[in-house]
Design a protein around this motif. Structure first.
Motif, PDB file in Angstrom:
ATOM      1  N   TYR A  58     -30.242-103.267  13.267  1.00  0.00           N
ATOM      2  CA  TYR A  58     -29.545-103.432  11.990  1.00  0.00           C
ATOM      3  C   TYR A  58     -28.161-102.797  12.034  1.00  0.00           C
ATOM      4  O   TYR A  58     -27.160-103.403  11.649  1.00  0.00           O
ATOM      5  CB  TYR A  58     -30.401-102.819  10.877  1.00  0.00           C
TER       6      TYR A  58
ATOM      7  N   GLY B 163     -27.372-107.124  18.232  1.00  0.00           N
ATOM      8  CA  GLY B 163     -28.423-106.765  17.280  1.00  0.00           C
ATOM      9  C   GLY B 163     -29.631-107.676  17.437  1.00  0.00           C
ATOM     10  O   GLY B 163     -30.775-107.217  17.464  1.00  0.00           O
TER      11      GLY B 163
ATOM     12  N   GLN C 215     -12.859-104.836   9.477  1.00  0.00           N
ATOM     13  CA  GLN C 215     -13.529-106.005  10.056  1.00  0.00           C
ATOM     14  C   GLN C 215     -13.200-107.266   9.267  1.00  0.00           C
ATOM     15  O   GLN C 215     -13.066-108.346   9.837  1.00  0.00           O
ATOM     16  CB  GLN C 215     -15.043-105.768  10.081  1.00  0.00           C
TER      17      GLN C 215
ATOM     18  N   LYS D  55     -21.456 -96.072  12.058  1.00  0.00           N
ATOM     19  CA  LYS D  55     -22.394 -96.093  13.177  1.00  0.00           C
ATOM     20  C   LYS D  55     -22.161 -94.968  14.176  1.00  0.00           C
ATOM     21  O   LYS D  55     -23.081 -94.267  14.553  1.00  0.00           O
ATOM     22  CB  LYS D  55     -22.280 -97.455  13.887  1.00  0.00           C
TER      23      LYS D  55
ATOM     24  N   VAL E  25     -16.986 -99.331  12.130  1.00  0.00           N
ATOM     25  CA  VAL E  25     -17.984 -98.931  13.124  1.00  0.00           C
ATOM     26  C   VAL E  25     -18.020 -97.404  13.260  1.00  0.00           C
ATOM     27  O   VAL E  25     -19.089 -96.795  13.298  1.00  0.00           O
ATOM     28  CB  VAL E  25     -17.680 -99.583  14.488  1.00  0.00           C
TER      29      VAL E  25
ATOM     30  N   ASN F 299     -20.046-112.869  15.519  1.00  0.00           N
ATOM     31  CA  ASN F 299     -19.558-112.052  14.416  1.00  0.00           C
ATOM     32  C   ASN F 299     -19.823-112.848  13.146  1.00  0.00           C
ATOM     33  O   ASN F 299     -19.295-113.936  12.966  1.00  0.00           O
ATOM     34  CB  ASN F 299     -18.057-111.792  14.591  1.00  0.00           C
ATOM     35  N   LEU F 300     -20.689-112.291  12.288  1.00  0.00           N
ATOM     36  CA  LEU F 300     -21.101-113.028  11.094  1.00  0.00           C
ATOM     37  C   LEU F 300     -19.924-113.407  10.212  1.00  0.00           C
ATOM     38  O   LEU F 300     -19.973-114.357   9.450  1.00  0.00           O
ATOM     39  CB  LEU F 300     -22.063-112.174  10.262  1.00  0.00           C
ATOM     40  N   LEU F 301     -18.843-112.621  10.318  1.00  0.00           N
ATOM     41  CA  LEU F 301     -17.695-112.886   9.460  1.00  0.00           C
ATOM     42  C   LEU F 301     -16.856-114.024   9.998  1.00  0.00           C
ATOM     43  O   LEU F 301     -15.981-114.532   9.319  1.00  0.00           O
ATOM     44  CB  LEU F 301     -16.831-111.622   9.358  1.00  0.00           C
ATOM     45  N   ASN F 302     -17.116-114.406  11.235  1.00  0.00           N
ATOM     46  CA  ASN F 302     -16.259-115.398  11.873  1.00  0.00           C
ATOM     47  C   ASN F 302     -17.107-116.258  12.804  1.00  0.00           C
ATOM     48  O   ASN F 302     -17.022-116.168  14.016  1.00  0.00           O
ATOM     49  CB  ASN F 302     -15.159-114.666  12.649  1.00  0.00           C
TER      50      ASN F 302
ATOM     51  N   ALA G  71     -11.325-110.594  10.783  1.00  0.00           N
ATOM     52  CA  ALA G  71     -11.977-111.909  10.768  1.00  0.00           C
ATOM     53  C   ALA G  71     -11.248-112.898   9.861  1.00  0.00           C
ATOM     54  O   ALA G  71     -11.730-114.015   9.664  1.00  0.00           O
ATOM     55  CB  ALA G  71     -13.435-111.762  10.343  1.00  0.00           C
TER      56      ALA G  71
ATOM     57  N   THR H  65     -26.367-102.135  14.623  1.00  0.00           N
ATOM     58  CA  THR H  65     -25.514-102.860  15.560  1.00  0.00           C
ATOM     59  C   THR H  65     -24.992-104.149  14.926  1.00  0.00           C
ATOM     60  O   THR H  65     -23.819-104.484  15.048  1.00  0.00           O
ATOM     61  CB  THR H  65     -26.308-103.187  16.837  1.00  0.00           C
ATOM     62  N   ALA H  66     -25.890-104.860  14.228  1.00  0.00           N
ATOM     63  CA  ALA H  66     -25.509-106.148  13.672  1.00  0.00           C
ATOM     64  C   ALA H  66     -24.585-106.011  12.467  1.00  0.00           C
ATOM     65  O   ALA H  66     -23.592-106.714  12.355  1.00  0.00           O
ATOM     66  CB  ALA H  66     -26.756-106.936  13.290  1.00  0.00           C
ATOM     67  N   TYR H  67     -24.903-105.090  11.571  1.00  0.00           N
ATOM     68  CA  TYR H  67     -24.177-105.043  10.306  1.00  0.00           C
ATOM     69  C   TYR H  67     -23.141-103.932  10.211  1.00  0.00           C
ATOM     70  O   TYR H  67     -22.288-103.959   9.348  1.00  0.00           O
ATOM     71  CB  TYR H  67     -25.157-104.939   9.135  1.00  0.00           C
ATOM     72  N   ARG H  68     -23.252-102.904  11.034  1.00  0.00           N
ATOM     73  CA  ARG H  68     -22.232-101.856  11.030  1.00  0.00           C
ATOM     74  C   ARG H  68     -21.260-102.088  12.184  1.00  0.00           C
ATOM     75  O   ARG H  68     -20.065-102.014  12.029  1.00  0.00           O
ATOM     76  CB  ARG H  68     -22.855-100.471  11.162  1.00  0.00           C
ATOM     77  N   GLY H  69     -21.855-102.380  13.344  1.00  0.00           N
ATOM     78  CA  GLY H  69     -21.011-102.648  14.503  1.00  0.00           C
ATOM     79  C   GLY H  69     -20.503-104.076  14.512  1.00  0.00           C
ATOM     80  O   GLY H  69     -19.671-104.438  15.320  1.00  0.00           O
ATOM     81  N   MET H  70     -21.033-104.903  13.604  1.00  0.00           N
ATOM     82  CA  MET H  70     -20.637-106.309  13.466  1.00  0.00           C
ATOM     83  C   MET H  70     -20.811-107.045  14.795  1.00  0.00           C
ATOM     84  O   MET H  70     -20.034-107.909  15.142  1.00  0.00           O
ATOM     85  CB  MET H  70     -19.181-106.385  12.966  1.00  0.00           C
ATOM     86  N   ASP H  71     -21.841-106.654  15.555  1.00  0.00           N
ATOM     87  CA  ASP H  71     -22.168-107.355  16.795  1.00  0.00           C
ATOM     88  C   ASP H  71     -23.555-107.960  16.612  1.00  0.00           C
ATOM     89  O   ASP H  71     -24.566-107.371  16.980  1.00  0.00           O
ATOM     90  CB  ASP H  71     -22.132-106.368  17.974  1.00  0.00           C
ATOM     91  N   PHE H  72     -23.576-109.135  16.010  1.00  0.00           N
ATOM     92  CA  PHE H  72     -24.857-109.709  15.633  1.00  0.00           C
ATOM     93  C   PHE H  72     -25.649-110.157  16.857  1.00  0.00           C
ATOM     94  O   PHE H  72     -26.877-110.110  16.853  1.00  0.00           O
ATOM     95  CB  PHE H  72     -24.641-110.886  14.681  1.00  0.00           C
TER      96      PHE H  72
END
Lengths: 267, 440, 285
Positions: A227, A239, B122, B409, B405, A17-20, B126, A229-236
């Protein structure tokens, strides 16, 4: 420089998670398993194939024709060469909005024009069946000048003596092109096409703005899905796995290309 | 020899130009350092004292590049408190969240940022946002904030406040008075009446369609506003996700039943630009939006524009919940200047700033009582309908990770799938509900 | 034979027999390319309130969007930044690609094919997934919010294709010409300067055009790695005209028109470099 790419491969084996980033963990092949179990991935894969090969094929075809035309001794050649280049030099955000406005089903100029000549209004981007072809059409329009310029440059290395000789031998234009010109410009065409396939596969700005992958995933491609998945779903991690899967496909192209030039490399 | 030089030349050319390969892993430790040194304004403004001017970075998206409201407020703020606000407003809203995430991941986050409802979840999860309860309790302006506004900036625990309310918008219906008169249709109050009105207003030969359903990007807000008025709820009273319900499904079916016969051609892809231009052009008789559109319409022909509450399940506003959306300001947990950052975001929620923001290019609902009661808004029908809606029960997408999400999405492919018949209408409700509860 | 003569002869071949079809083709192409831009221009001179009701041409055209674009928004500053970044990218890319491309073409050294394949590797991923490590790299070397940082990143991405392209052109130059030059007493550098450089000129022009346009259009890096008006580039500027609740069509289109002018002028000049090689007649005889 190669580091960001290696990093992307690494990420595909992690939960990120890019935020964490402190909670990043290695999870082995889980991302790839999740990807393969996701039916949307296959939809995106098929769309990606159409998008990539469809767009590049027509760009190459029309770019080749265009380059041959621009290589002639025509009037206002400099101006014409500059003008036809314009789509390539326009930022994709503007290209997207321009075509969004032109193709607008209610107020757009395209359907009004079709109305004038007696063809009914087309749904363009709003029908699952026509959305992807319409996007490919726009990308072809966008990409022709790139091929035209690259092939035009390559054409300059064709020695005039050879053309002259072919003419004297009575070869027609088609034969001259096929037997004399094409083999000589082939190296440039090959690298241009290979890289263009890779770029087109990874290029999703137009799709993102015009349809965001819709309607109902009909124009969703793999990198756009990555994209989202990584940035909307926050699952990098997932993604990255999607992107790595596509990169693996594209690497096959690179290998094929390298093999091809090694064969023809007279070294 | 030359061969070796060639190797070196190649490698140097590729590596050096390919920017340094300084391979620092994005690590949590870099998060702690604020990005201030890189983005700080060069030596403040001439009027400010040269030494020791605190400078904070604030991210903001502007609806209209020519709008100078926020910069003017920053200048006033600097004169009052000696804190320079370096406003980073050149990120368009569609790219804002992604840019913020990247900056946070790279340890270059701002001290404070503007956010909207869809982005909170989110970030809160976090722990990127600083809890503000203590500072708000000590803030003199607290009493002026309309009490219901706090519910939109609290975390899932229902206690911790993560952002300062700044701009509020309520969804309502815009309709073309001229078209309603022409076809003899009355303004619908219930959702059944709405579908009937959409049908009665549709006249393809005149290029008029009843309702421009927003099927494309960010159409989930209009859709959710309709469903909420139809009795759907995001969370139950205990704070658990309770989106999937009979009322939500009934309302969803009614909404979708307008497509494709009573909606504009291409509506499945329509975004904000399309619904507004179709409305202005008179090809769409009804659309759902909020105050954001009002100033655009005022420039055009406000006399043709009617406004009404979103049709509800019962038709009785007092028994209906209406949906809004909140833009708020948060302080980043990684900031080293949290006090200055809080001072700035609280300044933006005080009367003077609220008045300026409310009157800016697009107009927003104020979040403070002192401005909401300002007499100059009494004659503005858009403002009045917003206030009227807000006077009833009010909700918004909840500040949980699943909201980001679900809105960005999950919703679009499922909703478009329902419109095209690829999946059932109920699948949209179940899918969105599932995303809200699982965050996936 | 002289270069000038041969150029004339190549153009004569098709000119005599098929002058008409070529012009039809060109005309059709121009209409296809320019049509959308003309429509964009019409949009830019249409007052926003008429936008949804215009038929083909606005009844009250106005050029007001242009002055307000220049005075009320930082667009012009962005445009200048774009030109600076693009020129920087071209210079750096072409210099590096020329060195690397020539070396890769002319010399066989260990790791050559690894380098050749390696430069393609980076291109395999969508750039959005590479952006965080790049961000950290730029931050480490202190080039966030800096035009030089942007030039470096753009160059890194434009270099792969440019190197391959120039290598391909150098491959096509017969070694005999160079060897003849050495016999005439040329140094390696002189041979490069007087033979490879002019003969590879179309390739260099193509690579430069590509690098310029890559940087000109590049949006994601510019948006992520720059913040202030003194570093933001034109594509970012255009994106700002699309707000949450407002699209400034007149600015978008006027901006698009303004942004295409430098490209048009630049390429009309640069395309002269697409004419074959040794115009100075260096290898005559």
């Amino acid at each position: 420089m190669i580091w960001p790419a290696i990093n992307a491969v690494y990420l595909s084996f992690t939960s990120t998670n890019l935020l964490n980033l402190s909670e990043q963990t290695l999870i082995g092949l889980d991302n790839f398993r999740a990807m393969l179990a996701d039916p949307v991935f296959y939809t995106a894969l098929v769309n990606s194939l159409w998008w990539t090969f469809g767009a590049v094929f027509f760009q190459l075809l029309f770019g080749m024709i265009g380059a041959l035309a621009l290589n002639q001794n025509i009037k206002f050649r400099g101006l014409i060469r500059g003008l036809v280049l314009l789509p390539w030099a326009t930022p994709s955000v503007l290209i997207a909005l321009m075509w969004m406005w032109i193709l607008d089903p209610n107020l757009g100029i395209a359907n009004r024009m079709l109305g004038f000549i007696g063809i009914g209004a087309q749904p363009w981007l709003s029908d699952p069946g026509t959305a992807l072809p319409t996007l490919i059409f726009i990308d072809v329009w966008f990409g022709i000048p790139f091929f035209a310029v690259m092939i035009l440059a390559a054409l300059q290395s064709v020695p005039h003596e050879l053309l002259e000789a072919a003419r004297i031998d009575g070869a027609n234009a088609w034969n001259t092109f096929w037997r004399v010109v094409l083999p000589l410009i082939l190296p440039a065409v090959l690298i241009t096409t290979t890289l263009r396939l890779i770029w087109t596969a990874n290029f999703f700005d137009l799709i993102l703005i015009l349809t965001n992958g819709g309607p109902a995933n009909a124009s969703l491609t793999v990198p756009l899905y990555a994209y989202q998945t990584a940035y909307r779903g926050m699952d990098f991690g997932l993604g990255a796995a999607l992107a790595v899967a596509q990169a693996a496909f594209l690497a096959i192209l690179v290998v094929l290309y390298m093999r091809q030039i090694r064969k023809s490399d007279i070294a | 020899m030359l061969r070796r030089m060639a190797t070196i030349a190649t490698v140097v050319a590729l590596v050096v130009a390919g920017c340094s390969s300084a391979s620092t892993t994005p690590s949590p430790t870099t998060n702690a350092a604020s990005g201030a040194p890189q983005t700080a304004a060069p030596t403040a403004t001439p009027t400010a004292a040269p030494a020791k001017v605190t400078s904070i970075n604030y991210w903001y998206w502007q609806d209209d590049v020519t709008d100078t409201t926020i910069q003017t407020l920053a200048n006033q703020f600097e004169q009052l408190y000696g804190i320079h606000v370096n406003i980073q407003s050149s990120i368009a809203q569609p790219n804002f969240y992604q840019s913020l995430v990247n900056a946070i991941a790279a340890g270059n986050a701002p001290d404070a940022t503007h956010l909207n409802t869809n982005m909170f979840g989110q970030l809160i999860q976090a722990k990127v946002l600083e809890p503000l309860n203590t500072q708000i309790d000590a803030w003199s302006g607290k009493a002026d904030v309309i009490p219901s506004m706090w519910s939109f900036v609290k975390g899932p625990d229902g206690q911790t406040i993560y952002a300062m309310p700044n701009k509020f918008l309520m969804f309502y219906m815009y309709y073309r008075i001229d078209l309603f008169q022409k076809y003899g249709v009355t303004v619908p109050k219930t959702q059944e009446e709405f579908v009937a009105a959409a049908k009665a207003l549709t006249h393809p030969s005149d290029k008029v369609y009843g309702f421009d359903i927003r099927g494309g990007a960010n159409g989930q807000d209009q859709w959710a506003a309709f469903l909420v008025a139809g009795g759907a709820q995001f969370l139950d009273s205990t704070g658990k996700v309770a989106f999937s319900s009979a009322a939500a499904k009934t309302s969803n079916n009614l909404y979708i039943s307008t497509y494709p016969d009573y909606t504009n051609p291409g509506a499945i892809n329509d975004g904000y630009a399309q619904i507004t231009s179709n409305f202005e052009a008179g090809t769409a008789a009804m659309i759902i939006n909020h105050l954001g559109l009002a100033k655009t319409l005022d420039k055009w022909d406000s006399a043709k524009t009617g406004v009404a509450l979103i049709p509800s399940a019962t038709g009785d506003p007092t028994k209906t919940t209406y949906m809004g959306t909140m833009n708020a300001n948060a302080v980043l947990a990684a900031s080293t200047k949290k006090e200055a950052a809080f001072k700035w975001i609280s300044f933006l929620a005080e009367t003077q700033a609220q008045l300026a923001i409310t009157k800016s290019t697009n107009g927003y609902l104020p979040v403070v009582t002192s401005v909401a009661n300002d007499p100059q808004f009494a004659s503005n029908k858009y403002m009045q309908i917003s206030i009227q809606a807000a006077a009833n029960s009010v909700t918004a997408w909840p500040p949980i990770p699943g909201t980001t999400v679900a809105t960005q999405k999950t919703w679009q492919p499922l909703f478009q799938g329902a419109l095209t018949g690829k999946n059932s209408a109920d699948a949209v409700i179940d899918g969105v509900g599932n995303t809200l509860s699982t965050g996936k | 034979m002289s270069a000038a003569n041969s150029r004339a002869s190549v153009s004569k071949v098709p000119q005599l027999s098929r002058i008409r079809p070529i012009y039809f083709l060109i005309a059709a192409w121009l209409v296809g390319v320019l049509g959308p831009y003309v429509w964009m221009f019409i949009t830019s001179i249409t007052p926003p309130s008429d936008l949804s009701s215009i038929i083909l041409f606005p009844s009250h055209p106005t050029l007001a969007a242009f002055p307000s674009l220049l005075t009320e928004t930082p667009f012009f500053e962005y445009l200048v930044n774009s030109i600076e970044v693009a020129v920087g990218t071209v210079v750096l890319t072409v210099a590096c690609a020329l060195l690397a491309g020539t070396a890769l073409s002319r010399y066989r050294f260990r790791g050559r094919s690894v380098v050749l394949a390696g430069v393609l590797f980076m291109q395999l991923f969508p750039s959005i997934l590479l952006i965080v490590p790049l961000y950290v790299e730029l931050k480490t070397i202190g080039l966030i919010d800096n035009k030089i940082g942007l030039v470096l990143v753009d160059t890194a991405f434009a270099l792969a294709f440019s190197t391959w392209l120039i290598k391909g052109f150098v491959d096509q130059i017969p070694r005999e010409i160079e060897e003849a030059a050495y016999v005439d007493g040329c140094s390696k550098w002189q041979a490069f300067r007087h033979i490879i450089l002019p003969l590879a000129r179309p390739g260099i022009t193509a690579a430069a055009t590509y690098a310029f346009i890559y940087s000109w259009n590049e949006f994601l890096f510019a948006m992520t790695f720059t913040f202030s008006n003194s570093t933001r580039t034109m594509p970012v500027g255009l994106s700002l005209f699309v707000g949450e609740n407002l699209i400034r069509w007149e600015f978008l289109t006027a901006g698009g028109v303004l942004a295409s002018i430098p490209i048009l002028i630049g390429f009309m000049y640069a395309q002269k470099g697409l004419v074959a090689g040794l115009s100075s007649g260096a290898v005559k005889g």
